[in-house]
Design a protein around this motif. Structure first.
Motif, PDB file in Angstrom:
ATOM      1  N   THR A 107      49.687  48.586  37.498  1.00 21.18           N
ATOM      2  CA  THR A 107      50.508  47.633  36.741  1.00 21.18           C
ATOM      3  C   THR A 107      51.825  48.250  36.289  1.00 21.18           C
ATOM      4  O   THR A 107      51.918  49.471  36.084  1.00 21.18           O
ATOM      5  N   PHE A 151      51.491  51.031  29.585  1.00 24.24           N
ATOM      6  CA  PHE A 151      50.660  51.826  30.498  1.00 24.24           C
ATOM      7  C   PHE A 151      51.439  53.031  31.006  1.00 24.24           C
ATOM      8  O   PHE A 151      50.885  54.128  31.193  1.00 24.24           O
ATOM      9  N   PRO A 186      49.485  53.766  22.855  1.00 25.76           N
ATOM     10  CA  PRO A 186      48.089  53.502  23.218  1.00 25.76           C
ATOM     11  C   PRO A 186      48.016  52.533  24.389  1.00 25.76           C
ATOM     12  O   PRO A 186      48.968  51.782  24.630  1.00 25.76           O
ATOM     13  N   ASN A 198      44.580  50.608  26.617  1.00 31.51           N
ATOM     14  CA  ASN A 198      43.158  50.607  27.027  1.00 31.51           C
ATOM     15  C   ASN A 198      42.961  50.942  28.489  1.00 31.51           C
ATOM     16  O   ASN A 198      41.920  51.469  28.873  1.00 31.51           O
ATOM     17  N   GLY A 246      43.395  50.676  22.513  1.00 31.69           N
ATOM     18  CA  GLY A 246      44.025  49.418  22.097  1.00 31.69           C
ATOM     19  C   GLY A 246      45.008  48.896  23.133  1.00 31.69           C
ATOM     20  O   GLY A 246      45.316  49.559  24.120  1.00 31.69           O
ATOM     21  N   CYS A 247      45.482  47.678  22.877  1.00 33.97           N
ATOM     22  CA  CYS A 247      46.426  47.045  23.799  1.00 33.97           C
ATOM     23  C   CYS A 247      47.641  46.553  23.023  1.00 33.97           C
ATOM     24  O   CYS A 247      47.653  45.421  22.524  1.00 33.97           O
ATOM     25  N   PRO A 248      48.673  47.389  22.904  1.00 29.75           N
ATOM     26  CA  PRO A 248      49.853  46.974  22.140  1.00 29.75           C
ATOM     27  C   PRO A 248      50.609  45.815  22.784  1.00 29.75           C
ATOM     28  O   PRO A 248      51.391  45.134  22.114  1.00 29.75           O
ATOM     29  N   ALA A 249      50.372  45.561  24.069  1.00 28.81           N
ATOM     30  CA  ALA A 249      51.111  44.484  24.744  1.00 28.81           C
ATOM     31  C   ALA A 249      50.765  43.117  24.164  1.00 28.81           C
ATOM     32  O   ALA A 249      51.590  42.199  24.200  1.00 28.81           O
ATOM     33  N   LEU A 268      53.860  39.954  31.587  1.00 30.16           N
ATOM     34  CA  LEU A 268      52.419  40.193  31.793  1.00 30.16           C
ATOM     35  C   LEU A 268      51.659  38.910  32.119  1.00 30.16           C
ATOM     36  O   LEU A 268      52.230  37.832  32.220  1.00 30.16           O
ATOM     37  N   HIS A 270      41.261  42.889  25.822  1.00 25.87           N
ATOM     38  CA  HIS A 270      41.467  44.336  25.977  1.00 25.87           C
ATOM     39  C   HIS A 270      42.647  44.686  26.877  1.00 25.87           C
ATOM     40  O   HIS A 270      43.120  45.817  26.865  1.00 25.87           O
ATOM     41  N   CYS A 271      43.109  43.746  27.686  1.00 33.99           N
ATOM     42  CA  CYS A 271      44.220  44.033  28.600  1.00 33.99           C
ATOM     43  C   CYS A 271      44.767  42.737  29.186  1.00 33.99           C
ATOM     44  O   CYS A 271      43.996  41.869  29.613  1.00 33.99           O
ATOM     45  N   ALA A 307      47.457  43.002  31.516  1.00 38.99           N
ATOM     46  CA  ALA A 307      48.379  43.506  32.551  1.00 38.99           C
ATOM     47  C   ALA A 307      48.365  42.606  33.785  1.00 38.99           C
ATOM     48  O   ALA A 307      47.341  42.029  34.140  1.00 38.99           O
TER      49      ALA A 307
HETATM   50  S1  SF4 Z   1      48.199  45.120  28.891  1.00 43.84           S
HETATM   51 FE1  SF4 Z   1      46.734  46.555  29.762  1.00 43.84          FE
HETATM   52  S2  SF4 Z   1      48.064  48.087  30.663  1.00 43.84           S
HETATM   53 FE2  SF4 Z   1      49.315  46.992  29.160  1.00 43.84          FE
HETATM   54  S3  SF4 Z   1      49.047  48.069  27.161  1.00 43.84           S
HETATM   55 FE3  SF4 Z   1      47.492  46.500  27.263  1.00 43.84          FE
HETATM   56  S4  SF4 Z   1      45.725  47.623  28.059  1.00 43.84           S
HETATM   57 FE4  SF4 Z   1      47.511  48.819  28.609  1.00 43.84          FE
END
Ligand code: SF4
Ligand SMILES: Cc1cc2nc3c(=O)[nH]c(=O)nc-3n(C[C@H](O)[C@H](O)[C@H](O)COP(=O)(O)OP(=O)(O)OC[C@H]3O[C@@H](n4cnc5c(N)ncnc54)[C@H](O)[C@@H]3O)c2cc1C
Length: 333
Positions: free
Chosen positions: A123, A128, A134, A136, A143-146, A154, A162-163, A165
């Motif tokens: 991704t 990432f 951070p 995941n 964690g997932c700051p996105a 995204l 949890h993600c 991406a």
């Molecule tokens: S979207 Fe996925 S790749 Fe992006 S920060 Fe969150 S966990 Fe990481």
């Protein structure tokens, strides 16, 4: 970049046996194959990927494009994206694949990038790729700051808490629509994986991106017999006209008889956590008139389960328009 050992295994068996020592599967593993290097070396420079051993597979005999006995096409794992895009059979029988490849990256990158490497590219989520943050996917459990941060590019389909991406590949979107099969040789032997079953959704294990196991080497991809009389098209929408990933894209393979859709294969890019085959859109199309109203209904069906984050809600309408327009363009080509 961390130091690593670089070797050229003499054959696939040695490559697989060496890679089988890795603790995890290929992605993030401590022993890695390298093909074109356009994903792996980038991520090694960023210290996102830190393999101890890198195995160069470029000299293995995996670089051929050949017809299969049942009328399909066999594409070797190390075939370069530009060779695949410009192969006469691909241009004639699988134009959606040629178009998707030519819409990806740049000419220079396509000259290096390989079939298997493209399937396994990672991704472009900025968190990432930044080890100060951070993530995941990179470090499970951090964690997932996105989700509350920069998520404009995204995914809106197939995400989890949890993600979120996006899978960034263009080629994979076409391969999903063409119902390709990925062939793998691993420590336990050979196996074939339907394209739609190869990439995993993030769920609560976003670091696991595919079904590959340690030591698994993608040897080739096969495409089924081309669908006679089908119209094919890849449409990619992005922030600039080249050298940019999709915000939304659509690969369509459609057959129309007497003004009605008799068969449709649809996949979307730029919006999914994996290359997104839309059986919902296909079901909404078959048996309907091949017109804009039906195409829009199919696009609505494709995006019905989309979930927007703070910045990427625009992608839902963009993807609908992209698919509607791709279908209209396909039937007029
Ligand atoms: S979207 Fe996925 S790749 Fe992006 S920060 Fe969150 S966990 Fe990481
Ligand atoms: C600036 C930039 C822009 C880009 N834009 C686009 C774009 O618009 N669209 C798009 O689709 N892509 C884009 N890409 C991504 C590009 O397509 C991929 O980097 C490329 O396809 C990866 O192929 P590679 O052979 O270089 O892979 P590598 O970097 O060599 O490998 C990638 C991964 O695959 C694994 N691997 C490689 N071969 C095998 C095998 N046979 N079996 C098992 N594992 C294997 C490696 O271990 C690694 O994990 C872009 C890349 C860059 C750098």
């Amino acid at each position: 970049m961390k130091t690593f050992e670089f070797t050229r295994p003499p054959d696939a068996t040695t490559a697989i046996a060496t890679a089988a020592h890795a603790k995890t599967a290929q992605q993030s593993a401590d022993v890695r194959f390298i093909a074109g290097g356009t994903t792996l070396v980038d991520l090694m420079k960023l210290n996102v990927e830190t393999p101890a051993r890198v195995l160069d597979i470029n000299r293995l005999p995996l670089d051929k494009i050949e017809p299969t006995s049942d009328g399909g096409l066999k594409i070797g794992a190390t075939v370069r994206n530009s060779d695949l895009a410009n192969h006469p059979t691909v241009r004639r029988d699988y134009p959606v694949l040629s178009q998707a490849l030519l819409n990806g990256a740049s000419a220079q990158l396509r000259n290096m990038a390989t079939t298997a490497g493209n399937i396994l590219q990672r991704t472009r989520c900025m968190y990432f790729r930044d080890t100060a943050m951070p993530c995941n996917k990179r470090e499970p459990g951090t964690g997932c700051p996105a989700i509350t941060g920069a998520n404009r590019s995204l995914a809106v389909l197939g995400t989890s808490e949890h993600c979120i991406a996006t899978n960034p590949s263009d080629m994979c979107v076409a391969m999903a629509a063409l119902e390709a099969t990925i062939h793998v040789q691993g420590p336990k032997g050979l196996r074939s994986i339907a394209f739609g079953d190869f990439h995993l959704l993030p769920g609560n294990t976003p670091h696991r991106e595919t079904v590959l196991e340690p030591g698994d080497l993608i040897t080739h991809v096969t495409l089924p017999t081309p669908i006679k009389g089908s119209k094919q098209l890849y449409l990619k929408l992005r922030d600039r006209a080249s050298y940019e990933f999709a915000l939304a894209s659509a690969a369509v393979v459609i057959s129309v008889v007497g003004g009605s859709v008799v068969r449709a294969r649809i996949a979307l890019g730029g919006v999914g956590a994996k290359p997104w085959r839309s059986q919902e859109a296909e079901a909404a199309l078959v048996g309907r008139s091949a017109d804009k109203a039906s195409f829009r209904k199919a696009a609505e069906a494709a995006m019905r389960d989309a979930k927007a984050q703070s910045q990427n809600g625009f992608k839902i309408e963009l993807a609908k328009r992209c698919l509607t327009h791709a279908l209209q363009m396909a039937i007029t080509t």
